[in-house]
Design a protein around this motif. Structure first.
Motif, PDB file in Angstrom:
ATOM      1  N   LEU A   3      53.554  21.416  36.398  1.00  9.39           N
ATOM      2  CA  LEU A   3      52.258  21.145  35.786  1.00  9.39           C
ATOM      3  C   LEU A   3      51.336  20.966  36.560  1.00  9.39           C
ATOM      4  O   LEU A   3      49.943  21.557  36.394  1.00  9.39           O
TER       5      LEU A   3
ATOM      6  N   LEU B 190      48.101  20.234  26.535  1.00  8.60           N
ATOM      7  CA  LEU B 190      49.917  20.723  26.548  1.00  8.60           C
ATOM      8  C   LEU B 190      49.894  21.068  25.045  1.00  8.60           C
ATOM      9  O   LEU B 190      50.371  20.033  24.244  1.00  8.60           O
TER      10      LEU B 190
ATOM     11  N   ASP C 213      52.485  19.213  22.473  1.00  8.52           N
ATOM     12  CA  ASP C 213      52.153  18.132  21.640  1.00  8.52           C
ATOM     13  C   ASP C 213      51.113  18.548  20.793  1.00  8.52           C
ATOM     14  O   ASP C 213      49.795  18.590  21.061  1.00  8.52           O
TER      15      ASP C 213
ATOM     16  N   PHE D 281      58.546  11.105  29.958  1.00 13.11           N
ATOM     17  CA  PHE D 281      57.292  11.151  30.074  1.00 13.11           C
ATOM     18  C   PHE D 281      56.793  10.713  31.226  1.00 13.11           C
ATOM     19  O   PHE D 281      57.471   9.867  32.172  1.00 13.11           O
ATOM     20  N   GLY D 282      55.428  11.103  31.526  1.00 15.51           N
ATOM     21  CA  GLY D 282      54.633  10.335  32.661  1.00 15.51           C
ATOM     22  C   GLY D 282      54.372   8.906  32.065  1.00 15.51           C
ATOM     23  O   GLY D 282      54.068   8.955  30.911  1.00 15.51           O
TER      24      GLY D 282
ATOM     25  N   GLU E 184      56.047   9.689  37.008  1.00 21.79           N
ATOM     26  CA  GLU E 184      56.675  10.552  36.317  1.00 21.79           C
ATOM     27  C   GLU E 184      58.078  10.844  35.937  1.00 21.79           C
ATOM     28  O   GLU E 184      58.845  10.410  36.779  1.00 21.79           O
ATOM     29  N   LYS E 185      58.345  10.514  34.726  1.00 23.19           N
ATOM     30  CA  LYS E 185      59.916  10.388  34.094  1.00 23.19           C
ATOM     31  C   LYS E 185      60.545   9.263  34.776  1.00 23.19           C
ATOM     32  O   LYS E 185      61.716   9.872  35.247  1.00 23.19           O
TER      33      LYS E 185
ATOM     34  N   ILE F 144      52.325   9.226  28.685  1.00 17.13           N
ATOM     35  CA  ILE F 144      51.163  10.069  28.813  1.00 17.13           C
ATOM     36  C   ILE F 144      51.693  11.426  27.714  1.00 17.13           C
ATOM     37  O   ILE F 144      52.659  11.742  27.635  1.00 17.13           O
ATOM     38  N   ILE F 145      50.454  11.613  26.909  1.00 11.76           N
ATOM     39  CA  ILE F 145      50.628  12.730  26.025  1.00 11.76           C
ATOM     40  C   ILE F 145      49.632  13.790  26.601  1.00 11.76           C
ATOM     41  O   ILE F 145      48.683  13.759  27.036  1.00 11.76           O
ATOM     42  N   GLY F 146      50.136  15.214  26.116  1.00 16.51           N
ATOM     43  CA  GLY F 146      49.618  16.303  26.723  1.00 16.51           C
ATOM     44  C   GLY F 146      48.272  16.503  26.314  1.00 16.51           C
ATOM     45  O   GLY F 146      47.655  17.439  25.881  1.00 16.51           O
TER      46      GLY F 146
ATOM     47  N   TYR G 215      44.535  15.607  28.592  1.00 15.90           N
ATOM     48  CA  TYR G 215      44.021  15.193  29.848  1.00 15.90           C
ATOM     49  C   TYR G 215      42.354  15.631  29.830  1.00 15.90           C
ATOM     50  O   TYR G 215      42.048  16.609  29.486  1.00 15.90           O
TER      51      TYR G 215
ATOM     52  N   GLN H 231      53.589  17.530  40.592  1.00 12.04           N
ATOM     53  CA  GLN H 231      53.276  16.511  39.094  1.00 12.04           C
ATOM     54  C   GLN H 231      51.905  16.442  39.271  1.00 12.04           C
ATOM     55  O   GLN H 231      51.480  15.901  39.979  1.00 12.04           O
TER      56      GLN H 231
ATOM     57  N   THR I   9      50.862  14.045  37.363  1.00 14.46           N
ATOM     58  CA  THR I   9      51.002  12.507  37.422  1.00 14.46           C
ATOM     59  C   THR I   9      50.843  12.004  38.713  1.00 14.46           C
ATOM     60  O   THR I   9      50.007  11.115  38.923  1.00 14.46           O
TER      61      THR I   9
HETATM   62  C1  G1P Z   1      54.555  16.774  30.868  1.00 14.41           C
HETATM   63  C2  G1P Z   1      54.003  15.611  31.969  1.00 14.41           C
HETATM   64  C3  G1P Z   1      54.443  14.344  31.545  1.00 14.41           C
HETATM   65  C4  G1P Z   1      53.812  14.031  30.206  1.00 14.41           C
HETATM   66  C5  G1P Z   1      54.159  15.169  29.201  1.00 14.41           C
HETATM   67  C6  G1P Z   1      53.860  14.756  27.961  1.00 14.41           C
HETATM   68  O1  G1P Z   1      55.931  16.752  30.861  1.00 14.41           O
HETATM   69  O2  G1P Z   1      54.728  15.936  33.122  1.00 14.41           O
HETATM   70  O3  G1P Z   1      53.905  13.464  32.435  1.00 14.41           O
HETATM   71  O4  G1P Z   1      54.333  12.704  29.666  1.00 14.41           O
HETATM   72  O5  G1P Z   1      54.209  16.473  29.677  1.00 14.41           O
HETATM   73  O6  G1P Z   1      54.240  15.898  27.002  1.00 14.41           O
HETATM   74  P1  G1P Z   1      56.620  17.885  30.250  1.00 14.41           P
HETATM   75  O7  G1P Z   1      57.160  17.255  28.855  1.00 14.41           O
HETATM   76  O8  G1P Z   1      56.048  19.157  30.268  1.00 14.41           O
HETATM   77  O9  G1P Z   1      58.005  17.848  30.978  1.00 14.41           O
END
Ligand code: G1P
Length: 278
Positions: free
Chosen positions: A108, A128, A131, A169-170, A189-190, A202-204, A206, A228, A230
């Protein structure tokens, strides 16, 4: 002030195969509207009318969606069916759409860096589309734009999630500076449930200040060997300020089959049907 919104849409959508074999996952419909359009409408509502997509192979349907289809429009002109196109026409008329490609899937952070070509040197939002965020009053991006006007720094949307889900998630840690607003002190991150610094995911959504691009360039690959956002944001938080905002509204994880079905049922009952009857 804030005008631009970036949509990283290069991901494969493997969880929805075979539906996503020849169709972008962002074009999967929630009832009668593709997922990505909900995100674009949220951006426009927040006053962000310059929409940029970071795409990849097999994503051309997104470009066609946000463009006129003369043949179709002529076919249905003057018939009762015209109204079905109204909502996407409105979107097309209220915003501009630009595209750039992420040649290689490097995470990302890298996708956002590729978007620099569309953003330039100004603050911007990132959505994103997986979400889906719904709120009856001001949308989540709209809420964040208000905060940006006040604080002028990067802001991430967060939500409390159960411990068993935190690894997806982050995750942030922070000091609450006013209700629902945190100054970020840590970001991972995760993480595993044991290592997570809090239950705030963190939700998508920003808002990023443009110095993030140089920070991403400095960021080595992290979790899963990917660059990342994050990690870049943690550097930004340490050098200056990053805020995390516990938003008002409901979020659906449309990147998972369960979340997608839940969102579909919600949209059908609460948005589609009332619209049809009204
Ligand atoms: C991404 C980000 C993550 C965030 C998430 C939200 O992860 O890297 O930090 O919490 O989106 O949906 P992904 O879901 O693309 O793996």
């Amino acid at each position: 002030m804030l005008k631009k919104c970036l949509f990283p849409v290069a991901g494969y959508g493997t969880r929805f195969l075979p539906a996503t074999k020849a169709m972008p996952k962002e074009m999967l419909p929630l009832v009668n509207k593709p997922l990505v359009q909900y995100g674009v409408e949220e951006a426009i509502e927040a006053g962000l009318t310059e929409i940029g997509f970071v795409t990849g192979r097999g994503k051309r349907a997104i470009e066609d969606h946000f463009d006129t289809n003369f043949e179709l429009e002529q076919q249905i002109a003057g018939t009762g069916k015209e109204r079905y196109l109204d909502c996407v026409r409105q979107v097309i008329d209220s915003a501009s759409f630009s595209y750039t490609r992420q040649g290689e899937m490097r995470g990302l952070g890298d996708a956002i860096l590729q978007g620099q070509r569309l953003i330039g040197d100004e603050a911007f939002a990132v959505v994103l589309a997986d979400d889906l965020c719904l709120n009856e009053e001001v949308g989540v991006l709209g809420q964040m734009v208000q905060l940006y006007k006040q604080f002028r720094c990067s802001i991430v949307a967060v939500e409390e999630v159960p411990k068993e889900q935190i690894h997806k998630f982050g995750v942030i840690a922070g000091n609450e500076i006013k209700p629902d607003l945190f100054q970020v002190t840590d970001m991972v991150e995760k993480p595993s449930a044991e290592d997570a610094p809090s239950n705030m995911a963190i939700i998508g959504r920003y808002i990023l200040t443009p110095d993030i691009f140089d920070l991403i360039r400095e960021t080595p690959p992290g979790k899963n060997g990917e660059v990342q956002i994050t990690d870049a944001l943690l550097t930004q938080a340490k050098r200056g300020c990053v805020l995390a905002y516990r938003f008002k509204g409901r979020r659906f994880d449309c990147g998972s089959v369960d979340g997608f079905i839940e969102a579909t049922n919600h949209v059908y009952k609460n948005i589609y049907l009332p619209g049809e009857k009204g």
